[in-house]
Design a protein around this motif. Sequence first.
Motif, PDB file in Angstrom:
ATOM      1  N   CYS A 190       0.860  -1.180   0.000  1.00 16.06           N
ATOM      2  CA  CYS A 190       0.000   0.000   0.000  1.00 16.06           C
ATOM      3  C   CYS A 190       0.902   1.238   0.000  1.00 16.06           C
ATOM      4  O   CYS A 190       1.721   1.414   0.906  1.00 16.06           O
ATOM      5  CB  CYS A 190      -0.891  -0.023   1.232  1.00 16.06           C
ATOM      6  N   VAL A 191       0.762   2.073  -1.025  1.00 16.94           N
ATOM      7  CA  VAL A 191       1.634   3.238  -1.184  1.00 16.94           C
ATOM      8  C   VAL A 191       0.792   4.507  -1.126  1.00 16.94           C
ATOM      9  O   VAL A 191      -0.159   4.649  -1.903  1.00 16.94           O
ATOM     10  CB  VAL A 191       2.397   3.177  -2.528  1.00 16.94           C
ATOM     11  N   PRO A 192       1.125   5.447  -0.223  1.00 19.46           N
ATOM     12  CA  PRO A 192       0.395   6.713  -0.173  1.00 19.46           C
ATOM     13  C   PRO A 192       0.648   7.523  -1.453  1.00 19.46           C
ATOM     14  O   PRO A 192       1.788   7.692  -1.872  1.00 19.46           O
ATOM     15  CB  PRO A 192       0.965   7.438   1.031  1.00 19.46           C
ATOM     16  N   LYS A 193      -0.414   8.010  -2.057  1.00 23.45           N
ATOM     17  CA  LYS A 193      -0.290   8.761  -3.307  1.00 23.45           C
ATOM     18  C   LYS A 193       0.467  10.074  -3.113  1.00 23.45           C
ATOM     19  O   LYS A 193       1.342  10.408  -3.914  1.00 23.45           O
ATOM     20  CB  LYS A 193      -1.679   9.091  -3.867  1.00 23.45           C
ATOM     21  N   ALA A 194       0.110  10.827  -2.078  1.00 15.40           N
ATOM     22  CA  ALA A 194       0.636  12.179  -1.902  1.00 15.40           C
ATOM     23  C   ALA A 194       2.143  12.220  -1.715  1.00 15.40           C
ATOM     24  O   ALA A 194       2.774  13.234  -2.005  1.00 15.40           O
ATOM     25  CB  ALA A 194      -0.048  12.848  -0.717  1.00 15.40           C
ATOM     26  N   ASP A 195       2.735  11.144  -1.241  1.00 14.38           N
ATOM     27  CA  ASP A 195       4.157  11.138  -0.896  1.00 14.38           C
ATOM     28  C   ASP A 195       5.031  10.460  -1.933  1.00 14.38           C
ATOM     29  O   ASP A 195       6.194  10.169  -1.657  1.00 14.38           O
ATOM     30  CB  ASP A 195       4.361  10.439   0.451  1.00 14.38           C
ATOM     31  N   ALA A 196       4.502  10.177  -3.118  1.00 19.04           N
ATOM     32  CA  ALA A 196       5.279   9.408  -4.087  1.00 19.04           C
ATOM     33  C   ALA A 196       5.101   9.934  -5.505  1.00 19.04           C
ATOM     34  O   ALA A 196       4.165  10.662  -5.802  1.00 19.04           O
ATOM     35  CB  ALA A 196       4.866   7.938  -4.022  1.00 19.04           C
ATOM     36  N   CYS A 197       6.024   9.524  -6.344  1.00 20.29           N
ATOM     37  CA  CYS A 197       5.958   9.787  -7.784  1.00 20.29           C
ATOM     38  C   CYS A 197       5.944   8.411  -8.451  1.00 20.29           C
ATOM     39  O   CYS A 197       6.748   7.543  -8.112  1.00 20.29           O
ATOM     40  CB  CYS A 197       7.166  10.596  -8.221  1.00 20.29           C
ATOM     41  N   PHE A 198       5.016   8.221  -9.386  1.00 22.44           N
ATOM     42  CA  PHE A 198       4.796   6.915  -9.993  1.00 22.44           C
ATOM     43  C   PHE A 198       5.139   6.925 -11.479  1.00 22.44           C
ATOM     44  O   PHE A 198       4.920   7.931 -12.160  1.00 22.44           O
ATOM     45  CB  PHE A 198       3.331   6.496  -9.845  1.00 22.44           C
TER      46      PHE A 198
END
Length: 89
Positions: free
Chosen positions: A52-60
């Motif tokens: 589970c990866v938080p959207k706000a804290d990452a670049c995809f």
Amino acid sequence: MIAPRDVLRHEWIGRHVLVVQAKNPSLVGIGGLCVDETKQTLRIATTRGTKCVPKADACFRLSLPDGTTVEVDGAALVGAPERRLTLRR
């Protein structure tokens, strides 16, 4: 077909995603099939289980069906997936 400029308005579930940057360094490199999306997170099925990866804290990095890749700032994804369809960007 999904155009790179329209990637935010399309479904991410079923697409291959890779975390290329994150505030939490242990998230960088997580990649696999996106199996679920909530308002704040992406769930990615990897060879080592579902992460589970938080959207706000990452670049995809998202792989499109035609083979191109697009990098997306996760902050642009925050919000309910169905509400992104109506956004103008």
